[in-house]
Design a protein around this motif. Sequence first.
Motif: not given
Length: 284
Positions: A79-83, A174-176
């Motif tokens: 997973e990756h969190y993006l501002d 957003t969580r990807f």
Amino acid sequence: MNEKIAIQGIKGSFHHQVAMEYYSEVEAVEECLSFEEVVSSLMTNKASQAVMALENSIAGSIIPNYALIDKNNLQIIGEHYLDIHQNLMALHGQQLEDIQEIHSHPMALLQCMEFLKKHPHIKLVEDQDTAETARRIHKNQIRGIAAIASKVASKMYDLTILAPEIQTINNNMTRFVILTKLASDVSERKINKASLKFELNHKRGSLAAVLNVMSDCRLNLTKIQSLPIIETPWKYSFFVDVTFDQYEDFKKAKSVISIMAEQFKILGEYESKFNRLTVESFNR
């Protein structure tokens, strides 16, 4: 990363940004204008892995994507969190008062609604992708129409930012998730998060009993999302994310829950690097 990565959108989109940040290097991306197309790219081996948005801190869960992952038996391996920073952009030489329409993805429009309400004369048009809208404005030299997209897109498609940082809430994450057709082979020592799906009998206390098992096994529930089972009215599937310090705790919990629940499925066991320090970095 020498293999192709499927993304929703085109180069310059937030999915593309996640791919660049998550992988040390990306040789090629498979641009897809829908999440269904992202899944198809995986299923037909056009791409070996895929990036898919799953939830946003403002707009909530992207519910259809849970169903896509489940229906196609895909595996979450990371997973990756993006501002998310949204910007209003248009062709050079224009001002905000020259804009008659704003085109963007529905989620981007929703995230910027407070700004947009201040300009009620501008028509809002939902589009498939933020970056694709920016590219189309540039390619066709369309005046009077603006896009909401990232700064990366404005540079890539040579557009002027008319209003920067127009998202309603600054801490907009957003969580990807990273998807494949096969489960990850990451070491159990590194696994600290899992995504599960299960169904329960429609009787009092059934969900509470499962949640108690998670608590007793020292699992931290970070997400629970219910989806109706179309074939059975008033019955639901539950999609759950849990984190843990010891894999043995999770192993014990899933052995018990698999007995208690119906249609129990592991959607992914992976290493999550999201923690308190990550949250603080977003808040700066």
